[in-house]
Write a protein that holds these residues in place. Structure first.
Motif, PDB file in Angstrom:
ATOM      1  N   UNK A 238      -7.283 -26.411  -0.746  1.00  0.00           N
ATOM      2  CA  UNK A 238      -7.291 -25.480   0.750  1.00  0.00           C
ATOM      3  C   UNK A 238      -7.690 -24.018   1.485  1.00  0.00           C
TER       4      UNK A 238
ATOM      5  N   UNK B 222      -8.872 -39.363  -9.483  1.00  0.00           N
ATOM      6  CA  UNK B 222      -7.762 -40.009 -10.144  1.00  0.00           C
ATOM      7  C   UNK B 222      -8.777 -39.544 -11.724  1.00  0.00           C
TER       8      UNK B 222
ATOM      9  N   UNK C 155      -3.561 -29.438  -2.993  1.00  0.00           N
ATOM     10  CA  UNK C 155      -4.169 -29.317  -2.117  1.00  0.00           C
ATOM     11  C   UNK C 155      -4.041 -28.282  -1.433  1.00  0.00           C
ATOM     12  N   UNK C 156      -2.674 -27.972  -1.426  1.00  0.00           N
ATOM     13  CA  UNK C 156      -2.761 -26.608  -0.426  1.00  0.00           C
ATOM     14  C   UNK C 156      -3.872 -25.377  -0.778  1.00  0.00           C
TER      15      UNK C 156
ATOM     16  N   UNK D  27       4.859 -32.813   2.146  1.00  0.00           N
ATOM     17  CA  UNK D  27       4.044 -33.096   1.301  1.00  0.00           C
ATOM     18  C   UNK D  27       4.970 -35.074   0.441  1.00  0.00           C
ATOM     19  N   UNK D  28       5.288 -34.306  -0.596  1.00  0.00           N
ATOM     20  CA  UNK D  28       6.855 -34.980  -1.022  1.00  0.00           C
ATOM     21  C   UNK D  28       6.951 -36.390   0.136  1.00  0.00           C
ATOM     22  N   UNK D  29       7.397 -36.151   1.142  1.00  0.00           N
ATOM     23  CA  UNK D  29       7.638 -37.065   2.197  1.00  0.00           C
ATOM     24  C   UNK D  29       6.239 -38.577   2.599  1.00  0.00           C
ATOM     25  N   UNK D  30       5.366 -37.574   2.067  1.00  0.00           N
ATOM     26  CA  UNK D  30       4.678 -38.420   2.517  1.00  0.00           C
ATOM     27  C   UNK D  30       3.967 -39.115   1.309  1.00  0.00           C
ATOM     28  N   UNK D  31       4.585 -39.080   0.200  1.00  0.00           N
ATOM     29  CA  UNK D  31       4.626 -39.870  -1.401  1.00  0.00           C
ATOM     30  C   UNK D  31       3.344 -39.022  -1.853  1.00  0.00           C
ATOM     31  N   UNK D  32       3.420 -37.575  -1.660  1.00  0.00           N
ATOM     32  CA  UNK D  32       2.198 -36.607  -2.048  1.00  0.00           C
ATOM     33  C   UNK D  32       3.495 -35.922  -2.915  1.00  0.00           C
ATOM     34  N   UNK D  33       3.074 -35.781  -4.801  1.00  0.00           N
ATOM     35  CA  UNK D  33       3.250 -35.400  -5.888  1.00  0.00           C
ATOM     36  C   UNK D  33       3.481 -34.017  -5.563  1.00  0.00           C
ATOM     37  N   UNK D  34       4.400 -33.301  -5.984  1.00  0.00           N
ATOM     38  CA  UNK D  34       4.609 -31.686  -6.703  1.00  0.00           C
ATOM     39  C   UNK D  34       3.209 -30.679  -6.627  1.00  0.00           C
TER      40      UNK D  34
ATOM     41  N   UNK E 254       0.548 -32.563  -7.180  1.00  0.00           N
ATOM     42  CA  UNK E 254      -1.090 -32.408  -6.468  1.00  0.00           C
ATOM     43  C   UNK E 254      -1.041 -31.916  -4.095  1.00  0.00           C
TER      44      UNK E 254
ATOM     45  N   UNK F 134     -11.323 -22.847   0.177  1.00  0.00           N
ATOM     46  CA  UNK F 134     -11.763 -23.575  -0.024  1.00  0.00           C
ATOM     47  C   UNK F 134     -13.346 -22.387   0.644  1.00  0.00           C
TER      48      UNK F 134
END
Ligand SMILES: Nc1ncnc2c1ncn2[C@@H]1O[C@H](COP(=O)(O)OP(=O)(O)OP(=O)(O)O)[C@@H](O)[C@H]1O
Ligand SMILES: [Mg+2]
Lengths: 480, 250
Positions: free
Chosen positions: A450, A6, A446-447, A433-440, A442, A453
């Motif tokens: 990853x 955050x 993440x992707x 991801x959106x469906x799990x509450x993660x904004x595009x 974000x 990494x």
């Protein structure tokens, strides 16, 4: 780590290129133009010894005979070398103590997140700050001196350790190497110098921070790093520049010498101004970086390249010594109209030499991102190994990703592996991801994180956080 | 919980949903059955907010809010969960990191503090035990290289972690072996409460032996053509869909 996702989000709000400010510091800038007199002028401003002036003049004479080769997969207008000023230095005399540093300069360093005070001691990083052409201040000199570690500006090294500079300068990247290396050799103004004595493990990260401030100047710095037998050093390099409509040239040369049993870890977070979203302005970043490994030694290059309008650079390793190791870990991001042509050369000369190349290209917008790599196994390099993995991630339909791997093998015992992938962030991944509450935004982060990494893990902790932030900023608004 | 009224939706100009009416109340379990291509997954995609589908008519009220007005991620944060018929792989992103991000996004949306590392790990332990998910899978990249059954189980694990108000399970039972089916059903039952609701989409009455539905609906050619108790599922199993087709006024 105290730093949370955050904090990151907060910091990133409305951020485009946060380093785009200009500092109001009086500078001495020599008139535009390039000829032998300019080369002499630079040298005399720095009170250089004759041998260094000769080095410059020879390089300049050679440069004049060269034409710029355009083999990289990038395009940019012809550069008018007479329309650039080759030397700019903050006017105040070189400070002795921190208290005497120009307050505006201090403010600039603050904005850039560089602090020279003791706080930095806790994080164990010694910093050299190069502003336009001149090294401003190097911290922790005393502490390092106790161990015999020399970490100073290039000019100081010329003054105080001429024998080392003279012995190694131009031995890894000869002035005749390529067009921009020749130019740099003629007009370089400052940079960093580092020497780690035999058997010393440098206890702190050494870091150089490069900043272009003045308009219409070129930045030509020179880094020379020598790790003597059995020593170890981790070196970091960061770069930023103000947002300007004109393109600016940055042509650096970095030479690393890793003597028997030594190890150099060289990390770069390159964030020169990339130009605006329509491709206006930005830095031309044409850099020659190369290291030589002697017996049982190692050089590891890690780079996160997010900035510059046009980049070409190929941090390379000459694996001259037996059992030496070269590594190259790279993330290169291009967005909007940025162009990058980057990769490495691994030259295997010694026996049992090993090299690893991991390159992750991310292209978005209308950008072009190329990996160019050479793995060369020479006749006497028995049992040489190379592993190359080079991946491209596409974020738009208009961008380009290219790979140009070259492999030359002259010894049949060589083992070479090459893996390459190209992928695209899919709509259905983002929706998942959106469906799990993660904004595009974000989700992309993440992707991308990853995906990178394996490279980000190679960076020192502090830099890894910074690099993650940079990736996020660079790719903001790149999908959708 | 959710009130779907006369919902019509198109893809590429072709109408797939042709006037769906359905109300699910808190504490209820509804089953939706219907032949291939009848629009079951389309209905779940439309509810979850997939952009390719264009809603041309109708309304959906979710927990008092206009669902169709919310972005997909906000629907999820409001408590809508979809267990996908075909879960997506996300290479490089660990399940754990993915879920932690998801939970914290939801918490931020609800003005709650982010989950602490300790609390989170506790949840992972508890919920993965619930669906007997191999701990190793929790650390692997999201669905990457998972077997078909493992992917389905992972969906239920995610559901357990996110504690939705309304969960839509789109053929979560297909591809599961008998034991896995029982485990997944068991997980769903344990998560059931008077405050949440579940819609299970399935082809097989078998699942409904484990997850007992309060209502069964038959979706046919974009419409719910028949609703009844769980006995309807048995009847369908016996008679097939022809019986409905013949009865259907279309
Ligand atoms: N992206 C799409 N583009 C075009 N047609 C689509 C698309 N998605 C779904 N359809 C069509 O919509 C109809 C309903 O599909 P849907 O996936 O909702 O069926 P379903 O009831 O879930 O079937 P199944 O039992 O096989 O899962 C089908 O005819 C299908 O071909
Ligand atoms: Mg379906």
């Amino acid at each position: 780590m105290a730093y949370s996702e955050d904090d990151l989000k907060k910091e990133l709000k409305d951020q485009e290129y946060k380093y785009g400010f200009t500092s109001n510091i009086e500078s001495e800038v020599i008139p535009k133009g390039l000829n032998e007199d300019v080369v002499r002028l630079i040298s005399s401003k720095k009170n250089e010894p004759q041998w260094l002036l000769d080095f410059r003049l020879k390089a300049f004479a050679h440069w004049k005979t060269m034409v710029e080769k355009r083999w990289a997969h990038v395009s940019y207008p012809e550069i008018d070398f007479q329309n650039i000023s080759y030397y700019s230095s903050p006017k105040a005399k070189k400070e002795v103590s921190w208290d005497e540093v120009d307050p505006e300069m201090k403010a600039t360093m603050d904005k850039l997140g560089i602090s020279m005070d003791e706080q930095k001691a806790l994080s164990g990083v010694a910093v050299d700050f190069v502003f336009d052409s001149v090294s401003v201040k190097t911290s922790f000199q005393d502490k390092l001196q106790e161990l015999g570690v020399i970490f100073c500006s290039f000019s100081e090294a010329v003054k105080n350790h001429p024998e080392l500079v003279k012995k190694y300068l131009g031995t890894v990247v000869p002035p005749t190497d390529n067009f921009y290396a020749a130019l740099n050799s003629a007009v370089f103004s400052d940079g960093s110098f580092c020497y780690i004595p035999k058997g010393v493990r440098c206890p702190m990260e050494l870091s150089t921070y490069f900043r272009i401030n003045e308009a219409n100047t070129g930045q030509f710095e020179r880094t020379l790093l020598i790790a003597d037998e059995g020593s170890y050093v981790s070196y970091l390099e960061g770069c930023t520049a103000p947002s300007r409509d004109e393109n600016q040239l940055h042509a650096a040369v970095v030479e690393l010498i890793s003597l028997d049993g030594a190890e150099i870890k060289y990390s770069t977070v390159q964030n020169w101004y990339p130009g605006d979203k329509d491709g206006k302005g930005g830095i031309y970043n044409f850099v020659t970086k190369r290291g030589i490994c002697h017996n049982h030694s190692k050089i590891s290059w890690t780079q996160v390249e997010t900035g510059s309008a046009v980049t070409w650079k190929y941090p390379s390793c000459i694996l001259k010594g037996d059992n030496s190791i070269g590594e190259f870990y790279s993330v290169a991001v291009t967005n909007h109209y940025q162009q990058a042509d980057t990769g490495t050369k691994m030259i295997h000369l010694g026996k049992n030499t090993k090299s690893t190349i991991i390159s992750k290209g991310i292209s978005a917008g209308f950008s072009n991102n190329s990996y160019r790599g050479l793995v060369q196994i020479h006749k006497n390099a028995t049992n040489a190994r190379n592993f190359t993995q080079c991946d491209s991630l596409l974020m738009s339909d208009q961008c380009g990703a290219h790979t140009f791997p070259y492999i030359e093998v002259k010894n049949s015992t060589a083992k070479i592996e090459h893996e390459a992938t190209t992928s695209k962030i899919g709509e259905d991944q983002l929706f998942y991801c959106n469906q799990r509450g993660i904004s595009t935004e974000k989700a992309i982060n993440l992707i991308v994180n990853g995906y990178c990494k394996d490279v980000l893990n190679k960076l020192p902790m502090e830099f890894a956080v910074e690099a993650q932030k940079l990736l996020e900023i660079s790719l903001e608004g790149s999908v959708g | 919980m959710i009130k779907i009224k006369n919902l019509h939706a198109n893809i590429d100009g072709k109408e797939i949903l042709k006037g769906i009416n359905l109300e699910v109340k808190a504490g209820e379990v509804h089953a939706i059955m219907g032949p291939n291509g009848s629009g079951k997954s389309t209905l779940s995609s439309v509810l979850a907010g997939r952009e390719e589908f264009e809603v041309t008519e109708g309304s959906v009220e979710f927990d008092g809010k206009d669902l169709l007005d919310l972005a997909p991620e906000d629907r999820a944060r409001e408590g809508l969960f979809l267990a996908f018929q075909y879960p997506i792989e996300i290479p490089g992103v660990s399940n754990i990191n993915f879920l932690k991000t998801a939970i914290n996004e939801k918490r931020a949306y609800l003005n709650q503090e982010p989950v602490s590392a300790k609390e989170f790990l506790g949840m992972v332990k508890e919920k993965s035990a619930l669906v007997e998910l191999d701990a190793k899978l929790a650390n692997r990249s999201v669905n990457e290289g998972f077997s078909g059954g493992e992917k389905k189980r992972n969906e239920i694990f995610q559901m357990a972690m996110l504690t939705p108000k309304l969960a839509i399970l789109d053929e979560t039972d297909s591809g599961l072996d008998i034991d896995a089916l029982r485990i997944v059903a068991n997980g769903v039952n344990k998560l059931k409460s008077p405050n949440n609701a579940t819609i299970v989409i399935t082809h097989y009455q078998r699942l409904l032996d484990y997850i007992i539905p309060d209502f069964v609906h038959v979706l046919y050619d974009g419409k719910i053509v028949k609703s009844g108790s769980k006995d309807l599922a048995l009847e369908l199993e016996e008679k097939g869909y022809d019986w409905i087709k013949n009865e259907s006024p279309l």
